[in-house]
Structure formats: C-alpha cells, structure tokens
Design an enzyme around this catalytic site. Structure first.
Site, PDB file in Angstrom:
ATOM      1  N   GLY A  64       8.207  46.328 108.030  1.00 24.82           N
ATOM      2  CA  GLY A  64       7.338  45.135 108.117  1.00 24.82           C
ATOM      3  C   GLY A  64       6.050  45.284 107.313  1.00 24.82           C
ATOM      4  O   GLY A  64       5.018  44.737 107.702  1.00 24.82           O
ATOM      5  N   LYS A  65       6.138  46.000 106.175  1.00 22.72           N
ATOM      6  CA  LYS A  65       4.925  46.199 105.343  1.00 22.72           C
ATOM      7  C   LYS A  65       4.329  44.881 104.870  1.00 22.72           C
ATOM      8  O   LYS A  65       3.123  44.722 104.820  1.00 22.72           O
ATOM      9  CB  LYS A  65       5.254  47.037 104.105  1.00 22.72           C
ATOM     10  CG  LYS A  65       5.392  48.505 104.369  1.00 22.72           C
ATOM     11  CD  LYS A  65       5.792  49.249 103.118  1.00 22.72           C
ATOM     12  CE  LYS A  65       7.129  48.855 102.582  1.00 22.72           C
ATOM     13  NZ  LYS A  65       8.282  49.094 103.444  1.00 22.72           N
TER      14      LYS A  65
ATOM     15  N   PRO B 158      23.568  43.752 107.184  1.00 20.53           N
ATOM     16  CA  PRO B 158      23.092  44.181 108.510  1.00 20.53           C
ATOM     17  C   PRO B 158      22.479  45.570 108.401  1.00 20.53           C
ATOM     18  O   PRO B 158      23.025  46.445 107.721  1.00 20.53           O
ATOM     19  CB  PRO B 158      24.366  44.227 109.362  1.00 20.53           C
ATOM     20  CG  PRO B 158      25.491  43.855 108.484  1.00 20.53           C
ATOM     21  CD  PRO B 158      25.006  43.574 107.096  1.00 20.53           C
TER      22      PRO B 158
ATOM     23  N   ASP C  36      11.698  48.661 105.529  1.00 20.11           N
ATOM     24  CA  ASP C  36      11.962  47.509 106.403  1.00 20.11           C
ATOM     25  C   ASP C  36      11.188  47.574 107.714  1.00 20.11           C
ATOM     26  O   ASP C  36      11.616  47.029 108.731  1.00 20.11           O
ATOM     27  CB  ASP C  36      13.471  47.371 106.724  1.00 20.11           C
ATOM     28  CG  ASP C  36      14.287  47.209 105.465  1.00 20.11           C
ATOM     29  OD1 ASP C  36      13.802  46.556 104.536  1.00 20.11           O
ATOM     30  OD2 ASP C  36      15.409  47.750 105.417  1.00 20.11           O
TER      31      ASP C  36
ATOM     32  N   GLY D 259      11.796  43.710  99.841  1.00 20.45           N
ATOM     33  CA  GLY D 259      11.773  42.314 100.310  1.00 20.45           C
ATOM     34  C   GLY D 259      10.663  42.222 101.341  1.00 20.45           C
ATOM     35  O   GLY D 259      10.867  42.568 102.497  1.00 20.45           O
ATOM     36  N   HIS D 260       9.471  41.844 100.899  1.00 21.15           N
ATOM     37  CA  HIS D 260       8.308  41.825 101.793  1.00 21.15           C
ATOM     38  C   HIS D 260       8.079  40.396 102.273  1.00 21.15           C
ATOM     39  O   HIS D 260       7.734  39.521 101.497  1.00 21.15           O
ATOM     40  CB  HIS D 260       7.072  42.378 101.058  1.00 21.15           C
ATOM     41  CG  HIS D 260       7.193  43.833 100.719  1.00 21.15           C
ATOM     42  ND1 HIS D 260       6.227  44.555 100.066  1.00 21.15           N
ATOM     43  CD2 HIS D 260       8.198  44.731 100.968  1.00 21.15           C
ATOM     44  CE1 HIS D 260       6.622  45.815  99.933  1.00 21.15           C
ATOM     45  NE2 HIS D 260       7.821  45.939 100.464  1.00 21.15           N
TER      46      HIS D 260
ATOM     47  N   GLN E 244       9.443  50.358 100.186  1.00 20.80           N
ATOM     48  CA  GLN E 244      10.428  51.159 100.931  1.00 20.80           C
ATOM     49  C   GLN E 244       9.729  52.077 101.939  1.00 20.80           C
ATOM     50  O   GLN E 244       8.708  51.674 102.475  1.00 20.80           O
ATOM     51  CB  GLN E 244      11.328  51.957  99.967  1.00 20.80           C
ATOM     52  CG  GLN E 244      12.311  51.106  99.183  1.00 20.80           C
ATOM     53  CD  GLN E 244      11.710  50.474  97.932  1.00 20.80           C
ATOM     54  OE1 GLN E 244      11.009  51.129  97.204  1.00 20.80           O
ATOM     55  NE2 GLN E 244      12.012  49.213  97.680  1.00 20.80           N
TER      56      GLN E 244
HETATM   57  P1  IMP Z   1      18.075  51.001  95.368  1.00 25.23           P
HETATM   58  O1  IMP Z   1      16.616  51.159  95.562  1.00 25.23           O
HETATM   59  O2  IMP Z   1      18.511  49.573  95.208  1.00 25.23           O
HETATM   60  O3  IMP Z   1      18.624  51.884  94.285  1.00 25.23           O
HETATM   61  O4  IMP Z   1      18.823  51.485  96.718  1.00 25.23           O
HETATM   62  C1  IMP Z   1      18.826  52.854  97.124  1.00 25.23           C
HETATM   63  C2  IMP Z   1      18.763  52.944  98.652  1.00 25.23           C
HETATM   64  O5  IMP Z   1      17.494  52.486  99.102  1.00 25.23           O
HETATM   65  C3  IMP Z   1      19.792  52.079  99.375  1.00 25.23           C
HETATM   66  O6  IMP Z   1      20.165  52.733 100.570  1.00 25.23           O
HETATM   67  C4  IMP Z   1      19.010  50.817  99.705  1.00 25.23           C
HETATM   68  O7  IMP Z   1      19.549  50.122 100.798  1.00 25.23           O
HETATM   69  C5  IMP Z   1      17.666  51.407 100.031  1.00 25.23           C
HETATM   70  N1  IMP Z   1      16.554  50.471  99.797  1.00 25.23           N
HETATM   71  C6  IMP Z   1      16.076  50.047  98.615  1.00 25.23           C
HETATM   72  N2  IMP Z   1      15.044  49.201  98.798  1.00 25.23           N
HETATM   73  C7  IMP Z   1      14.872  49.083 100.119  1.00 25.23           C
HETATM   74  C8  IMP Z   1      13.937  48.370 100.942  1.00 25.23           C
HETATM   75  O8  IMP Z   1      13.043  47.662 100.465  1.00 25.23           O
HETATM   76  N3  IMP Z   1      14.085  48.518 102.272  1.00 25.23           N
HETATM   77  C9  IMP Z   1      15.014  49.330 102.826  1.00 25.23           C
HETATM   78  N4  IMP Z   1      15.918  50.004 102.114  1.00 25.23           N
HETATM   79  C10 IMP Z   1      15.844  49.897 100.766  1.00 25.23           C
END
Ligand code: IMP
Length: 418
Positions: free
Chosen positions: A15-16, A300, A13, A40-41, A221
């Site tokens: 801002g990639k 949040p 998160d 979510g980019h 991520q």
């Molecule tokens: P999962 O990837 O949905 O299995 O989630 C595992 C962990 O990674 C959780 O804490 C999510 O909130 C976090 N996570 C997964 N994708 C993202 C992302 O794109 N941005 C930030 N956190 C993420």
C-alpha cells in the site's frame, strides 16, 4: 529539511501508493527512484481511484511536483497514457512532472522478451511482463537506451539498429517493430511528452532545489523483491531499498526516516518462497476481504501470516526506521491471529535469516495472538505492540481502508481505544 523515503517492507503490494499520497501534502516534491510500470500504486482522490504505474503518488490537484529518477526504467507509452488521463482532469499536471534524462527506457521489444523468457524458463518467475527484467538487463549489458538518446536522432537510430541486431540473433524470434519503426514510435512519444509540457531535467540540475526543500522518496516493490537481497531469483531486476535514493543524488544518511509499509498480514505475487503462506479457505477469505489481486496484472496474490524473521532480515538490509501498518481492518473479526516468530531451517532454529537462501528452506514457527473486533480494540494494540517489540521499531501510523484519509497515527488510535 524534511526528507523521508517510503519503501515496501517485504514483497510489495503493502500500500505504498496510499501512504505516499497521505504524506505528500507535506512535501514540495515526490520522487520515484526505482522500478518501472511493474508497480501499481493506487490512490484515491475525491473518491475516484487512480492507479499510477510510473507517476509518483502526489495529490493530483495540488502544487507538489513529481520527479522520475534515473534509477527507474520508463515505458514511455505507459507514461504518456497516465499523463494524458491526469491532464484531462487536472490542467497543467504535465508541467509539474520532471524526468531525469539519464533514466533508461523500457521498449516494446523488452515486453516481448519478457514473455519469450518466461515461456523458455523451466520454472517461470511469474513476472508482470512489463519488460522490466530485459530493460535492466540491457542496462547492465550496456545496450540500453536512455531517455536523452531521444534528443539525438542519429545516435538513437544507431543504438536501435545495434539493439535490434543483437536481440534478433539472441532470440531468433520475430519482434513486432523493426528498428526503424521503433525509432518513429519513440520520437512520436517524445513529442507527446513535450506537448504535455513534461520537463526533462537531470538530478544534477535539481539537486540544489531538492536540498533546499522537502522531498518524499517513493520506492517500488518491496525489500524481498530486491535484485541483490530479495529471494533470488524470484525477484524484480531493480533496487527496492531506500539506498535507491542515491540515483537522485542523496545518501540515506540525509533522510530523516525510512518508513516501511507493512501489511497486517503478508502477500506476494508471482513465484518464489513464502514461508508463512496459507492456502485454502482462510487464504481465500483474506484475499477476498483484502481485495488481494495485483494492481498491475490482476493476478490473485498469495496470502499468509505476519513474518517476523523476514521483517528482521529486511530491516537490516534496507535500514527501516518506522512502520506504517496497512490493511489492519482486513483481519477484524478473526478469533486468532498467527505470527511467525522464527524459522526452522534444517536442524537450526533461526530468528534472522543470514542469506536470502534461508527463505527457501524455512519452516515457520508460530505464536498465536488473540484476534480483534476492530482497530480500536485493545487486542489490536497488543498486536502492534508485540510487533514493535520484536522488530525494534515503532508502528507510527495505522491504515484501516483504501482511501487516503483512512489512516491515523498510533497516538490517535490509542486515544480512541474502546
Ligand atoms: P518483474 O518485476 O515484472 O520482472 O517481476 C518479477 C517479480 O516481482 C514477480 O514475482 C512479480 O510478481 C514481482 N513484482 C514486480 N512488481 C511488483 C509489485 O509492484 N508488487 C508486487 N510484486 C511485484
């Protein structure tokens, strides 16, 4: 040839999407190499907002092409929905998208399993419930479905039957689709992708093209969510590091640089250790000002200060060469800015965690720096210079707003100092 990887420096998160979008003009190809629709980019084009969960962050109107690599886990329904939305506005968009048939699929069963597992855990991970963990689990336990299976109906049917049998026995739960229903669900999505003129082309067949042109690699991520080196078990299930480019046939030695996106403060969504986390009024102020709500789930985000030990650790594990700092504007007007310089772990003071377990027992030690009015103030330059010196790599660009054009090089920023 120009080749750069862009990765998240800490917990994602950062801002990639915007940063990839900013640089994408200079590259023929933009390649997503890991993760799935948990990402979510966000990008802006002509003042309109688009959130890409799977598609790489090209400028939708230009000639650059997208590649979805074999390291990804792909939810075809989500992919079709993103493509259909773009296709309505940008005719021919689908024909500029290439997918490696070696990639694994996220099935609706995986999303249901994600929910069952979170409900069963004593301490939930706080996943995005996009089926990412279960899809990667099936991959490693050799039960996964690859994209190429869609092109051989008999094999697909057999694999789905085996898969369904195992899952039903494992969870004793009712899944919403039977194996037969899943077969038709997937074949229907394959037809939609073919109608959208998407190309199914493996990295093997692309590699001579990639080697003779410019490629921008888009990570997902952030390093501290990496399955191997993140704050395990509060991590995602894929690779979040630059070395994920190997799934597209490249070695990190072939990259000109690995640009890590670094937020001016720190955030994380979901559970797990977060040494510099703030709560209360200050956190709420940053959360609101920075619009720190998940692009995928709307949750949040947890908010905290800049964390130098975490950055030192992530830099060694992922091998960053440069930084882009995002959301610097969110801290405009703060009187003091805190920076964590070291952790107290038991009786020890450490500057670099040795293992990801250190994050669980870290107490932050802070230094306070003066705040700044805006990102052209001398105090802001002092802040970034301080981080550069402490981490040992440059901050080349500063992003000061969500729009793609709201970014400037450090040299431009210095030229415009007040
Ligand atoms: P999962 O990837 O949905 O299995 O989630 C595992 C962990 O990674 C959780 O804490 C999510 O909130 C976090 N996570 C997964 N994708 C993202 C992302 O794109 N941005 C930030 N956190 C993420």
């Amino acid at each position: 040839m120009n080749r750069m990887a862009i990765v998240g420096s800490l917990w994602g998160d950062e801002g990639k999407g915007k940063v990839v979008n900013y640089f994408s003009d200079k590259y023929e190809w933009v390649v997503r190499f890991s993760g799935g629709s948990n990402a979510g980019h966000t990008i802006y084009y002509n003042e309109k907002k688009y959130v890409n969960h799977l598609l790489p962050c090209i400028k939708p109107n230009n000639d650059s092409k997208s590649f979805l690599g074999a390291g990804m886990v792909i939810d075809l329904e989500q992919l079709v929905s993103e493509l259909e939305d773009y296709e309505k506005e940008f005719k021919g968009y689908g024909s500029r998208v290439y997918i490696d048939p070696e990639a694994f699929l996220v099935l609706p069963w995986h999303k249901e399993e994600d929910g069952f597992l979170e409900d069963m855990r004593r301490e939930p991970i706080g996943t995005t419930k996009r089926g990412i963990g279960p899809a990667y689990t099936d991959k490693s336990s050799r039960e996964g479905i690859k994209l190429y299976h869609l092109f051989d109906k008999e094999t697909l049917k057999e694999r789905l039957l085996d898969n369904y049998h195992l899952k039903k026995n494992k969870y004793n739960e009712k899944f919403s689709l039977s194996a037969d229903e899943m077969l038709y669900y997937l074949l229907n999505l394959k037809d939609k992708l073919l109608n959208l003129k998407v190309n199914f082309t493996s990295a093997i067949d692309m590699v001579s093209i990639f080697r003779n042109t410019s490629v921008l690699f888009e990570g997902a991520q952030g390093v501290l969510l990496d399955l191997d080196f993140g704050t395990y078990p509060f991590v995602t299930s894929g690779s979040c590091m630059a070395h994920g480019v190997s799934s597209v046939g490249f070695s990190t030695f072939e990259l000109d640089n690995v640009m890590a996106v670094l937020k001016a403060y720190t955030t994380r969504v979901g559970a797990g250790p977060f040494p510099t986390e703030e709560e209360g009024e200050l956190a709420e102020k940053i959360r609101q000002k920075g619009n720190e709500f998940g692009a995928t789930t709307g949750r949040p985000r947890r908010v905290g200060w800049m964390d130098l030990p975490a950055l030192r650790y992530a830099k060694i594990r992922s091998g960053y060469t440069d930084f882009v700092m995002t959301k610097a504007d969110v801290l405009n007007g703060f009187e003091k800015i805190k920076v964590c310089t070291a952790y107290k772990c038991g009786d020890e003071i450490i500057e670099v965690p040795s293992t990801s377990f250190d994050f669980f027992r870290a107490e932050p030690i802070y230094e306070e720096l003066p705040g700044w009015e805006d990102t052209h103030s001398i105090n802001f330059l002092k802040y970034i210079t301080y981080i550069e010196e402490k981490i040992g790599i440059p901050i080349d660009y500063i992003s000061y707003g969500p729009k793609t054009y709201e970014m400037e090089s450090k040299s431009d920023m210095i030229m415009n100092l007040k």
